[in-house]
Scaffold this active site. Sequence first.
Site, PDB file in Angstrom:
ATOM      1  N   ILE A   1       4.459  28.263 -30.754  1.00  0.00           N
ATOM      2  CA  ILE A   1       5.153  29.361 -32.061  1.00  0.00           C
ATOM      3  C   ILE A   1       4.859  30.846 -31.037  1.00  0.00           C
ATOM      4  O   ILE A   1       3.280  31.134 -31.525  1.00  0.00           O
ATOM      5  CB  ILE A   1       5.091  28.840 -33.380  1.00  0.00           C
ATOM      6  CG1 ILE A   1       5.926  27.775 -33.636  1.00  0.00           C
ATOM      7  CG2 ILE A   1       6.151  29.673 -34.504  1.00  0.00           C
ATOM      8  CD1 ILE A   1       6.505  27.494 -34.510  1.00  0.00           C
TER       9      ILE A   1
ATOM     10  N   HIS B   1      16.207  25.284 -24.712  1.00  0.00           N
ATOM     11  CA  HIS B   1      15.442  24.134 -25.937  1.00  0.00           C
ATOM     12  C   HIS B   1      16.308  23.132 -25.991  1.00  0.00           C
ATOM     13  O   HIS B   1      17.850  23.303 -25.388  1.00  0.00           O
ATOM     14  CB  HIS B   1      16.026  24.748 -27.057  1.00  0.00           C
ATOM     15  CG  HIS B   1      15.914  24.458 -28.257  1.00  0.00           C
ATOM     16  ND1 HIS B   1      14.936  24.176 -28.664  1.00  0.00           N
ATOM     17  CD2 HIS B   1      17.054  23.471 -28.661  1.00  0.00           C
ATOM     18  CE1 HIS B   1      15.081  22.701 -29.328  1.00  0.00           C
ATOM     19  NE2 HIS B   1      16.025  22.686 -30.093  1.00  0.00           N
TER      20      HIS B   1
ATOM     21  N   ASP C   1      13.767  29.397 -31.473  1.00  0.00           N
ATOM     22  CA  ASP C   1      14.903  29.061 -31.632  1.00  0.00           C
ATOM     23  C   ASP C   1      15.878  29.583 -31.331  1.00  0.00           C
ATOM     24  O   ASP C   1      17.399  29.300 -31.588  1.00  0.00           O
ATOM     25  CB  ASP C   1      15.127  27.140 -31.460  1.00  0.00           C
ATOM     26  CG  ASP C   1      13.804  26.487 -31.128  1.00  0.00           C
ATOM     27  OD1 ASP C   1      13.316  26.742 -30.017  1.00  0.00           O
ATOM     28  OD2 ASP C   1      13.353  25.522 -31.418  1.00  0.00           O
TER      29      ASP C   1
END
Length: 193
Positions: free
Chosen positions: A94, A111, A147
Site C-alpha cells: 500500500i 488489479h 484499487d
Amino acid sequence: MKNIVILISGSGSNMAAIVQAAQREHWSERLGARVAAVISNQAHAAGLSQAQGVATQVVDHKAFATREAFDAALAQAIDGYAPSLVVLAGFMRILTPAFVRHYEGRLINIHPSLLPAFTGLNTHQRALDAGCKVAGATVHRVTAELDHGEILAQFVVPVLAGDSAQTLAARVLSQEHIAYPQVIAHLVRAGLN
Ligand code: GAR
C-alpha cells in the site's frame, strides 16, 4: 526516450510480458519508450531473474521503520530513472498519499478483478463465492485510495463450471499478460494522457 519503471513483489510474470512486448514490438524505435528498470520490494522476488537484461534493483521494505521512509527510498530509486511512467505489476504494498501524489498522472496498476468489484486480496475466491459468471482484470490509474482511480481498461474472462481460485487466476493472468503491455503501449502512444 520515455523511461518506464516497473515495480514487482513476486513472480513478475506481468513484468516479463511487458519487457517481452517492448522488445518484440520495438518500443524504443517505434514509441520512443523503453523499460528502464525493474524494482522489487522483496529481495528474493522470483521476477528479478526474469527481467531479460533490464536493470533490476531491490528496495527492501523490511529495512525501513515506517511506510513513509520506505516510500521515500523507493521514490528515490525510481526517480534515478526519470520515469515517464511507473507501472505496478504485482506490487503488493500500500502506497502513501505522498508517494501517489509525487507520481500523479504517471502511475498505473493492474488489479485481478473487474473493479470496482473485489478490491484488495483473494479476488478470485471472492468472485467464485459471489457466483460471478465472468471475472477479469482492470488497469487503472493509482490514487491514494486502494484499487480506485480512473479505469483505463478492463478485460473479461468467463468463470467456468468447476473453476477453483487457481484455475480462474491462471485464466485471468494469461489475459493480463496480453492486455497490460497493450494498454501501456497505447498510453505511451497517446502521450501518457
Ligand atoms: C497479478 O494477477 C496481478 O493482477 C495481481 O498480482 C498478480 C501478480 O502476478 N496484482 C494484485 O493483486 C495487486 N493488488 P505477477 O507477479 O506474475 O505479474
